[in-house]
Structures are given as C-alpha cells and as structure tokens.
Scaffold this active site. Structure first.
Site, PDB file in Angstrom:
ATOM      1  N   CYS A 256       1.015  -1.242   0.023  1.00  0.00           N
ATOM      2  CA  CYS A 256      -0.099   0.305   0.080  1.00  0.00           C
ATOM      3  C   CYS A 256       0.754   1.089   0.108  1.00  0.00           C
ATOM      4  O   CYS A 256       1.116   1.954   0.937  1.00  0.00           O
ATOM      5  CB  CYS A 256      -1.009   0.000   1.148  1.00  0.00           C
ATOM      6  SG  CYS A 256      -2.336   1.402   0.966  1.00  0.00           S
TER       7      CYS A 256
ATOM      8  N   CYS B  12      -5.468   1.854  -4.524  1.00  0.00           N
ATOM      9  CA  CYS B  12      -5.101   2.397  -3.597  1.00  0.00           C
ATOM     10  C   CYS B  12      -5.825   3.770  -3.330  1.00  0.00           C
ATOM     11  O   CYS B  12      -5.823   4.839  -3.741  1.00  0.00           O
ATOM     12  CB  CYS B  12      -3.647   3.107  -3.917  1.00  0.00           C
ATOM     13  SG  CYS B  12      -2.748   3.534  -2.279  1.00  0.00           S
TER      14      CYS B  12
END
Length: 409
Positions: A164, A339
């Site tokens: 991430c 994301c």
C-alpha cells in the site's frame, strides 16, 4: 521420519491472498484436498489500520480469529513453512513435518524490516514514534495526533516495494485534517520525507494530491530516506543526496522498509528480488509449472495492495485448477491494484491502475472520477470495502473480479 502428508493443493499463507484463493478454488471444486499453512492466531484487515490511526475505526474491527476465516472444506495447519523442495513437490514445516502437493500456492505476504532503521525497534510505541503498519501501534498514531498542538510531525516513506504505497501519505493527510479541524495546523510543521523521487508513482493522481500538500502546508522532501531514530532525543536521521540530515520531531510516523520473507528469499522459488518468481500475467512460477505465487510475496511489478490480491486470487484459483487437471493456465492478470488515498475525513482520491501505470477504473467517471477527491470513494473505503472483504473476498465471492479466460485452451 513420519510419512509426508499429501494434498492436492498446499497454500502457504493465511492472509488476504491465501484465504481468498482457497475460497475461490473450493467454490469451483469442493472435492480438492486443500490445506492452508499459517502460524498466526489472528487474521487482519490491514487496509483498516490507516482508519484506526485516523480515529475513524476502532482497532478490533480489523481483526478476526484465523479459525473463523478458514474456508469451509479447507484444512488449516497452524505452523510456519520452513523450506521448499519443488523437485519433490514438497514443503517442510518448521517442526519437520513434510507436506507433498500436486499444486503449491505461495502467498506468505511481505516482511516488515523494522531492524533496517537503526534505533527504531527500541522506540516504537513511545517517544512520539508510531506506525500504522502494525495493529498494536495504529491506536498510538491517533493518540499522538489527538494530543499534538504544536511542533514538528514527520511522516516517512521507505524505498519501494512496500505494501500500500499510499499508506504513508494517508496517515499524513488524515492527521493534517484533524489538526486543521482543531485549528492547530498552523502551529505544526508537517514534513513528508519520501525516499522516492515522486509523490506518487502514477502521474494522473499527483495533481489532486499536490492540492492537499499545499492546503496543509506540507514540506515535501523527496529523496529523503530514514536511516536511524533516537527516540530519547527525538531526532530522526535521513540519508539524502547531500549527506545525512538530522531532524528533530515531536511526532514521527514511520513506514518500515519491506522485503521478501527470508524463507522465500532463501528458497529455490525466489527471483533475484527475493520474491516468488512468477510470470506477471498467469502468476505461474517461471520454473515450476505446478507452483503459483500471488499477493505481496509475488515478484510481479504491480502495486502491493489488498485490492491486487482480490483480483489475483480468483485468477490463480482458475489457473491452478487448470494445472491440477493437466491443462495450461488460461487467465491473465493485468496488474490491477487500488490505493484509496484518504486525503481528508470524508474524501478519497481513488487510485486504480495496472501494469505500466495504466488507469483501470472500476466505475464510470460520471460516478467516480478517481483522479479527484470524492465523497463516494470515502463511503466505498470506510463502509463497503471492509464488508466486501470479510463477506465476499474471503468467502470466494468474486464480485467485479471474476476472471476471464484470455488464453486459448
């Protein structure tokens, strides 16, 4: 030595990728004998930790007992894998137990290398040093944010790859938004020290993010890699092109360097990077056709996110079942990852992209323009995706990610 236990499918790792792949396989063929190997007591919804650090979620909503997420029809061995013997179709566990397989799926995740930053481990969770990358530390992030009224807050990001890649920024934006709401942001010097050379790796999303960098008055320091922390003195040292730069802080949010798990890096399955060496399209191992790798442990050049694992898992399920039946893989992964960049409480820039930075939006632009902050993206992140994770992805429901066969049989 005890006789090796044999299975059709052995899955290493009970995280998002491993559980989702097992569930998708068993949905398609409930007759396969399948075992998941993972030593953990608990399973975590890691994308929720940013929200914990921002005071949006309580930590316990991101954790469930591993026993409760193991799919029906799968066995679970609560041990760690140790070594691989792919020529013998065999895995050896930490206690010496040997498992043989027809198909092996490797998804143990990525290792957080806290030790690579000198002094960090001794000061995590105190002295103003925190990280949303750990379940037990994310609440401390929120405690620090709530209590800070002035001083310097530093947010770090290590070199890629990390899982991430937007999380270091999300922590910063949510913190800034809280300080802005409390009227203290002007008294806090916020710095983003990113080891990389760009704010975000896909250009299309940078303009919206830069608007928030400017709105919050963030000092953007690219090419600045955190190398040591002195918690007692509250000093962080960064490596830059001009040498070492020491920065005093009142709050330091650290994202640790991340590497392949050591037992993968040391194995015959590893690529030069240390990650599982797979074809980036089929996720089949480049040397062992009955082995697949996915999730954060894979060598593919995609963004390492839970959304990527959600897209990969059904595809690996189809391709692995094809190999089990003596056929070639027929589904290809496009590198999709997502994301959701939380830029303020209530708004998110929904970055969705694949290999080469190609934009791969899930929704039409009239509904959600991923390059702009949107309220609907926040609802998706805060309410819909956690539910989909627990009740869809981990149970083999492939909403919006059902794989298409793109290769001829």
């Amino acid at each position: 030595m005890a006789e090796a236990k044999s299975y059709d499918v052995v899955i290493i790792g009970g995280g998002a990728a491993g559980i989702a792949t097992a569930a998708s396989m068993l949905k398609r063929n409930g007759d396969v004998s399948l075992v998941i190997v993972d030593p953990s007591e608990d399973h975590y919804y890691q994308p929720g930790w940013t929200m914990v650090g921002g005071g949006v979620f309580e930590p316990q909503v991101t954790r469930r007992a591993m026993a409760d997420v193991i799919p029906s029809g799968a066995q679970w061995i609560q041990k760690a894998a140790s070594t691989f013997q792919p020529e013998q179709n065999q895995v050896t566990l930490e206690d010496g137990t040997q498992l043989t397989y027809k198909v092996l799926i490797v998804a143990p995740g990525i290792r957080l290398a806290w030790e690579q930053i000198e002094g960090l481990e001794e000061t995590l969770g105190k002295n103003g040093v925190t990280s949303n990358y750990r379940y037990d530390l994310a609440p401390y992030t929120w405690e620090l944010v709530r209590n800070l009224k002035n001083g310097r807050a530093i947010f770090s990001q290590p070199p890629m790859p990390i899982k991430c890649a937007g999380a270091p920024q999300k922590a910063m934006y949510l913190s800034c938004n809280e300080w802005e709401d409390r009227g203290v942001l002007g008294d806090i010097k916020v710095e983003f020290c990113n080891a990389g050379g760009v704010l975000f790796g896909v250009d299309a999303y940078v303009p919206a993010l830069m608007e928030y960098v400017e709105r919050y008055g963030i000092d953007l320091r690219l090419g600045s890699k955190l190398v040591s922390v002195d918690g007692d003195k509250k000093v962080a040292t960064f490596e830059t092109a001009d040498g070492l730069d020491q920065r005093e802080f009142d709050m330091l949010h650290v994202v640790p360097p991340q590497v392949a798990p050591q037992f993968i890096a040391d194995s015959p399955l590893a690529a030069e990077s240390g990650f599982v060496d797979v074809d980036q399209a089929t996720l089949q191992h480049t040397r062992y056709p009955n082995i697949f790798g996915l999730g954060d442990a894979g060598s593919m050049p995609n963004a390492k996110t839970a959304a990527a694992a959600r897209k990969q898992a059904p595809l690996v399920a189809v391709n692995a079942l094809a190999v089990l039946a003596g056929r070639d893989p027929r589904c290809e992964y496009d590198g999709y990852g997502s994301c959701p960049l939380t830029v303020e409480r209530g708004k998110i820039v929904l970055a969705e992209f694949g290999y080469g930075g190609k934009l791969l939006p899930s929704f039409p632009s009239w509904l959600i323009d991923g390059t702009r902050p949107a309220r609907l993206s926040w609802i998706l992140k805060s309410e819909i995706l956690p539910w989909v994770y627990w009740n869809g992805m981990l149970k083999g429901h492939e909403w919006m990610v059902k794989p298409k066969e793109s290769r001829s049989a």
